[in-house]
Enzyme design. Sequence first.
Site, PDB file in Angstrom:
ATOM      1  N   LYS A   1      -1.755  -3.325  -7.851  1.00 16.12           N
ATOM      2  CA  LYS A   1      -2.169  -2.175  -7.035  1.00 16.12           C
ATOM      3  C   LYS A   1      -1.522  -0.890  -7.524  1.00 16.12           C
ATOM      4  CE  LYS A   1      -2.727  -5.006  -2.936  1.00 16.12           C
ATOM      5  NZ  LYS A   1      -4.197  -5.027  -2.865  1.00 16.12           N
TER       6      LYS A   1
ATOM      7  N   CYS B   1      -8.847  -8.542   4.918  1.00 18.87           N
ATOM      8  CA  CYS B   1      -7.725  -9.456   5.219  1.00 18.87           C
ATOM      9  C   CYS B   1      -6.904  -8.944   6.396  1.00 18.87           C
ATOM     10  CB  CYS B   1      -6.817  -9.651   4.008  1.00 18.87           C
ATOM     11  SG  CYS B   1      -7.646 -10.291   2.576  1.00 18.87           S
TER      12      CYS B   1
ATOM     13  N   GLN C   1       0.814  -1.221   0.000  1.00 18.46           N
ATOM     14  CA  GLN C   1       0.000   0.000   0.000  1.00 18.46           C
ATOM     15  C   GLN C   1       0.846   1.269   0.000  1.00 18.46           C
ATOM     16  OE1 GLN C   1      -3.177   0.106  -0.418  1.00 18.46           O
ATOM     17  NE2 GLN C   1      -3.725  -2.043  -0.117  1.00 18.46           N
TER      18      GLN C   1
HETATM   19  N1  PLP Z   1      -0.360  -6.455   2.028  1.00 24.94           N
HETATM   20  C1  PLP Z   1      -1.232  -5.440   1.999  1.00 24.94           C
HETATM   21  C2  PLP Z   1      -1.045  -4.292   2.934  1.00 24.94           C
HETATM   22  C3  PLP Z   1      -2.309  -5.483   1.111  1.00 24.94           C
HETATM   23  O1  PLP Z   1      -3.181  -4.473   1.078  1.00 24.94           O
HETATM   24  C4  PLP Z   1      -2.457  -6.601   0.266  1.00 24.94           C
HETATM   25  C5  PLP Z   1      -3.596  -6.736  -0.629  1.00 24.94           C
HETATM   26  O2  PLP Z   1      -4.667  -6.247  -0.409  1.00 24.94           O
HETATM   27  C6  PLP Z   1      -1.485  -7.616   0.324  1.00 24.94           C
HETATM   28  C7  PLP Z   1      -0.455  -7.503   1.218  1.00 24.94           C
HETATM   29  C8  PLP Z   1      -1.553  -8.812  -0.552  1.00 24.94           C
HETATM   30  O3  PLP Z   1      -1.373  -8.442  -1.870  1.00 24.94           O
HETATM   31  P1  PLP Z   1      -1.582  -9.501  -3.066  1.00 24.94           P
HETATM   32  O4  PLP Z   1      -2.959 -10.076  -2.868  1.00 24.94           O
HETATM   33  O5  PLP Z   1      -1.480  -8.647  -4.277  1.00 24.94           O
HETATM   34  O6  PLP Z   1      -0.510 -10.499  -2.980  1.00 24.94           O
END
Ligand code: PLP
Length: 369
Positions: free
Chosen positions: A184, A329, A161
């Site tokens: 993202k 999450c 983020q």
């Molecule tokens: N870490 C943070 C702070 C996130 O917001 C996210 C996804 O929402 C992730 C890790 C995991 O990312 P990814 O699903 O692209 O591997």
Amino acid sequence: MVDYYENNNANVHRGVHSLSLEATEMYEKSREHVTKFINANDSSEIIFTRGATEAINLTAYAWGLNNLKENDEVLIFLMEHHSNIIPWEITAKLCGFKIKYVNVTSDGILDIKDFENKISSKTKIVCLSHVSNVTGVANDIKSLSKTTHDHGAVLLVDGAQSVPHMPIDVQNLDVDFLAFSGHKMLGPTGIGVLYTKKTLQQKMNPYQGGGEMIKDVTFNSEKQLCNISWNEPPWKFEAGTPNISGIIGLSAAINYLEQIGMNNILAHEQDLTKYAIEKMKSLTKISIYGPTDSSKCGIIPFNINGLSSHEVALLCDSYGITIRSGYHCAQPLHQIFQIPSSARASFYLYNTHEEIDYFLNVLKEVQTL
Ligand code: PLP
């Protein structure tokens, strides 16, 4: 990505034919681009993964299983996304290290006193997100990195983020591992990056086995086994055919972000966040979680009295507004806020003040339901 598929479609580091050489050049140029984007020291420090999740799993397995043992401690902050909790819970069961969770205040801020109490010579790695995906709180990575290194530990930063939203300089922040995702930051899905300091790569075992990550595999018929020597990093950690088009797409996305300027993106998002929060505060039935000052990035978690977060998101959706709902999450952080879930408005470089005005009018209507 289309250009690659139409004109250079071949595997990388495999063939001597022109298409393979062209694909390899595009692939490695993208790595150099990412290197410059986060100011890494050397392109070998950039490992391509499926996303931030795989980058953190790679750290937990390739570094963790090789460097952590019983009585060692891993510190994890309670604001983490599950992808920075679960890989450590799984590997702790495999090699017996202990996880210590560091508190976050009811305002969503790191409890630095608790961190200072829990970090010790037993701590081997500190795992922390740069910016919380629930509250938008940006942590002071430079200062946390100093405390971590003063205790002889290494720092893993989840930059999922932050990297898309602000300038990042891994050397200045002095982080040891940095994970982020392409999707993202206007890039394609299924691509991400793990930055690893060069000095740590020698202490890491391969994450997965297969093509590309080996230098030599020779069969010893007497002993009935294969003698294997590993390829050099970063390829040692990139087994199998990589997401070549995704990596080329990530570089194109970075190009676009760079043309706008990461400082401009950050300033724009902070301006939108301030504007939205001021307006949201005037709505009587809304609770906003985490800090509401200007230091945070473009994320606002909230609930409307009498409605579930999913109901708020569905009602917003019926007006063409896309917001997330649930616990994003990050269930432990919602436990701290003592709520089952939250709705989350988040902004990026393409959002406008007019969209926020429209969003606020919709929220006004929704809160009367
Ligand atoms: N870490 C943070 C702070 C996130 O917001 C996210 C996804 O929402 C992730 C890790 C995991 O990312 P990814 O699903 O692209 O591997």
